[in-house]
Design a protein around this motif. Structure first.
Motif, PDB file in Angstrom:
ATOM      1  N   ILE A 120      15.900   3.870  -3.686  1.00 10.37           N
ATOM      2  CA  ILE A 120      14.802   4.750  -3.304  1.00 10.37           C
ATOM      3  C   ILE A 120      13.508   4.418  -4.034  1.00 10.37           C
ATOM      4  O   ILE A 120      12.415   4.554  -3.477  1.00 10.37           O
ATOM      5  CB  ILE A 120      15.187   6.231  -3.503  1.00 10.37           C
ATOM      6  N   ALA A 121      13.598   3.948  -5.261  1.00  9.36           N
ATOM      7  CA  ALA A 121      12.380   3.568  -5.996  1.00  9.36           C
ATOM      8  C   ALA A 121      11.662   2.434  -5.282  1.00  9.36           C
ATOM      9  O   ALA A 121      10.436   2.345  -5.311  1.00  9.36           O
ATOM     10  CB  ALA A 121      12.736   3.148  -7.418  1.00  9.36           C
ATOM     11  N   ASN A 122      12.413   1.588  -4.614  1.00  3.24           N
ATOM     12  CA  ASN A 122      11.816   0.478  -3.873  1.00  3.24           C
ATOM     13  C   ASN A 122      11.169   0.938  -2.571  1.00  3.24           C
ATOM     14  O   ASN A 122      10.441   0.167  -1.934  1.00  3.24           O
ATOM     15  CB  ASN A 122      12.880  -0.586  -3.581  1.00  3.24           C
ATOM     16  N   LYS A 123      11.430   2.172  -2.176  1.00  3.28           N
ATOM     17  CA  LYS A 123      10.746   2.760  -1.024  1.00  3.28           C
ATOM     18  C   LYS A 123       9.511   3.543  -1.481  1.00  3.28           C
ATOM     19  O   LYS A 123       8.496   3.562  -0.798  1.00  3.28           O
ATOM     20  CB  LYS A 123      11.703   3.688  -0.266  1.00  3.28           C
ATOM     21  N   ILE A 124       9.644   4.191  -2.633  1.00  6.07           N
ATOM     22  CA  ILE A 124       8.533   4.983  -3.171  1.00  6.07           C
ATOM     23  C   ILE A 124       7.380   4.080  -3.618  1.00  6.07           C
ATOM     24  O   ILE A 124       6.219   4.322  -3.287  1.00  6.07           O
ATOM     25  CB  ILE A 124       9.008   5.842  -4.360  1.00  6.07           C
ATOM     26  N   ALA A 125       7.701   3.044  -4.377  1.00  5.41           N
ATOM     27  CA  ALA A 125       6.674   2.222  -5.025  1.00  5.41           C
ATOM     28  C   ALA A 125       5.656   1.616  -4.060  1.00  5.41           C
ATOM     29  O   ALA A 125       4.445   1.754  -4.277  1.00  5.41           O
ATOM     30  CB  ALA A 125       7.339   1.140  -5.866  1.00  5.41           C
ATOM     31  N   PRO A 126       6.071   0.958  -2.977  1.00  7.80           N
ATOM     32  CA  PRO A 126       5.062   0.361  -2.084  1.00  7.80           C
ATOM     33  C   PRO A 126       4.242   1.388  -1.317  1.00  7.80           C
ATOM     34  O   PRO A 126       3.145   1.078  -0.848  1.00  7.80           O
ATOM     35  CB  PRO A 126       5.894  -0.497  -1.129  1.00  7.80           C
ATOM     36  N   MET A 127       4.753   2.616  -1.206  1.00  8.39           N
ATOM     37  CA  MET A 127       4.023   3.678  -0.516  1.00  8.39           C
ATOM     38  C   MET A 127       2.852   4.184  -1.330  1.00  8.39           C
ATOM     39  O   MET A 127       1.826   4.607  -0.779  1.00  8.39           O
ATOM     40  CB  MET A 127       4.993   4.835  -0.194  1.00  8.39           C
ATOM     41  N   LEU A 128       2.954   4.163  -2.654  1.00  5.16           N
ATOM     42  CA  LEU A 128       1.990   4.838  -3.515  1.00  5.16           C
ATOM     43  C   LEU A 128       0.554   4.393  -3.277  1.00  5.16           C
ATOM     44  O   LEU A 128      -0.333   5.212  -3.041  1.00  5.16           O
ATOM     45  CB  LEU A 128       2.377   4.649  -4.983  1.00  5.16           C
ATOM     46  N   LYS A 129       0.315   3.093  -3.336  1.00  4.58           N
ATOM     47  CA  LYS A 129      -1.050   2.606  -3.148  1.00  4.58           C
ATOM     48  C   LYS A 129      -1.543   2.872  -1.732  1.00  4.58           C
ATOM     49  O   LYS A 129      -2.718   3.219  -1.527  1.00  4.58           O
ATOM     50  CB  LYS A 129      -1.126   1.110  -3.463  1.00  4.58           C
ATOM     51  N   GLN A 130      -0.658   2.714  -0.758  1.00  6.85           N
ATOM     52  CA  GLN A 130      -1.050   2.951   0.636  1.00  6.85           C
ATOM     53  C   GLN A 130      -1.496   4.396   0.849  1.00  6.85           C
ATOM     54  O   GLN A 130      -2.371   4.669   1.668  1.00  6.85           O
ATOM     55  CB  GLN A 130       0.116   2.642   1.568  1.00  6.85           C
ATOM     56  N   ALA A 131      -0.883   5.309   0.104  1.00  9.26           N
ATOM     57  CA  ALA A 131      -1.206   6.728   0.245  1.00  9.26           C
ATOM     58  C   ALA A 131      -2.338   7.165  -0.684  1.00  9.26           C
ATOM     59  O   ALA A 131      -2.703   8.337  -0.713  1.00  9.26           O
ATOM     60  CB  ALA A 131       0.038   7.572  -0.025  1.00  9.26           C
ATOM     61  N   GLY A 132      -2.885   6.223  -1.468  1.00 12.03           N
ATOM     62  CA  GLY A 132      -4.019   6.541  -2.322  1.00 12.03           C
ATOM     63  C   GLY A 132      -3.666   6.987  -3.724  1.00 12.03           C
ATOM     64  O   GLY A 132      -4.521   7.500  -4.452  1.00 12.03           O
ATOM     65  N   PHE A 133      -2.400   6.776  -4.134  1.00 10.13           N
ATOM     66  CA  PHE A 133      -1.991   7.142  -5.480  1.00 10.13           C
ATOM     67  C   PHE A 133      -2.084   5.932  -6.409  1.00 10.13           C
ATOM     68  O   PHE A 133      -2.253   4.798  -5.969  1.00 10.13           O
ATOM     69  CB  PHE A 133      -0.558   7.690  -5.475  1.00 10.13           C
TER      70      PHE A 133
END
Length: 327
Positions: free
Chosen positions: A19-32
């Motif tokens: 799950i961390a490998n799903k969370i991590a790439p999302m962060l920058k895309q979502a502005g975090f």
């Protein structure tokens, strides 16, 4: 709270799961801002792979970092209590992956600690934060299907080969990992008191549940019929049956469409779920919205709902005869 909310710097406690490998790439895309990764084994490689500024191989050192706005925990269930507690004791805001803890007792202690410390604490049960919940509530508010009579939900993935699933020591089994979604689906729309619980399961040699069936009877007469498994593949569908029609959800864990039908079983409303990055962004958005409002919980999954769910899963496990080490 001594936080830099606008920077939205996120730190991850890394578990062995994917799950961390799903969370991590999302962060920058979502502005975090993926700020720091913490792991006892692979923090450096993870940080380099996903663009985190820092990495820590010692959780206590990570928690001394004053630049962290939110710690996301995705370690095994059995470690959630200890990891949440050390974060709260260090005044760090926490979003912890489901299942929040092993049991109600642990959850209650942590919620009380968060309130005492005035530190933010949330559970990362991603479906509770998704837009589809509000879409269905809108269908119900518009009386498209009348009064709810029953809810059906199933969810199954063949992940029985994973150690965290089979391990009693890690808080494994289907209920806390997969069945939690069927329970959350039902309780998102049925707010009545639960009158009776019927639950049975097939156990693994380790003593955790492999597949289960749950019936919830509510005080005002509605029912929830729920089943889940870590040894099968299912259609993942959910149905809300009412006096005037029914609502179909194509995947309770991450739907693409929601359809309402009338008494003649004719389609009367068809709604596509909004496009998303991967669905995990909603819980992080909710956390930072709450922090900006100086809240210590999320409206979508508040502390009362967290405790309600943990208490329910304790009762279900008691019916199934599943007990974790140390309980």
């Amino acid at each position: 709270m001594c936080l830099q909310i606008l920077s939205e710097k996120i730190s991850l406690f890394l578990g062995a799961g994917s799950i961390a490998n799903k969370i991590a790439p999302m962060l920058k895309q979502a502005g975090f801002h993926p700020y720091a990764a913490g792991s006892l084994s692979h923090a450096k490689n993870f940080a380099l792979m996903y663009g985190f500024e820092k990495f820590y191989t010692d959780y206590e050192k990570l928690l001394k970092d004053q630049n962290i706005d939110l710690v996301y925990i995705n370690t095994p269930h059995s470690l959630h209590y200890d990891h949440i507690k050390i974060c709260l004791e260090n005044n760090k805001n926490v979003l912890c992956e489901k299942s929040f803890t092993l049991n109600f007792k642990q959850a209650k202690e942590l919620v009380e600690l968060a309130k005492t410390k005035n530190v933010f604490l949330a559970e990362g049960i991603w479906t509770r934060y998704m837009p589809y919940i509000d879409i269905i509530k809108d269908f119900l508010a518009k009386d498209l299907i009348g009064k709810i009579v029953s809810i059906e939900a199933n969810l199954a993935y063949n992940v029985i080969h994973k150690n965290r699933i089979t391990s009693l020591e890690l808080g494994g089994g289907v209920l806390l990992d997969v069945g939690i979604y069927t329970l959350n689906f039902a309780l998102s729309f049925l707010k009545d008191e639960i009158k009776n619980i019927i639950a049975t399961c097939k156990k693994m040699p380790s003593g955790v549940d492999e597949s289960n069936g749950i019936i919830l009877e509510f005080k005002k007469g509605a029912f929830a019929f729920l089943n889940s498994s870590v040894a099968a593949i299912s259609d993942r569908k959910g149905v809300i049956n009412g006096t005037k029609g029914y609502i179909c959800i194509d995947n309770i864990n991450n739907p693409s469409s929601i359809k309402a039908y009338d008494k003649e079983r004719k389609l009367i409303k068809d709604c596509l779920v909004p496009k998303q990055i991967n669905g995990f962004e909603y819980e992080f958005q909710a956390c930072f919205k709450a922090l900006e409002q100086n809240k210590i919980e999320c409206d979508e999954m508040n502390h009362e709902e967290i405790l309600k769910m943990m208490n329910l899963m304790d009762r279900v496990r008691e019916k199934m005869g599943v007990k974790f080490i140390g309980e």
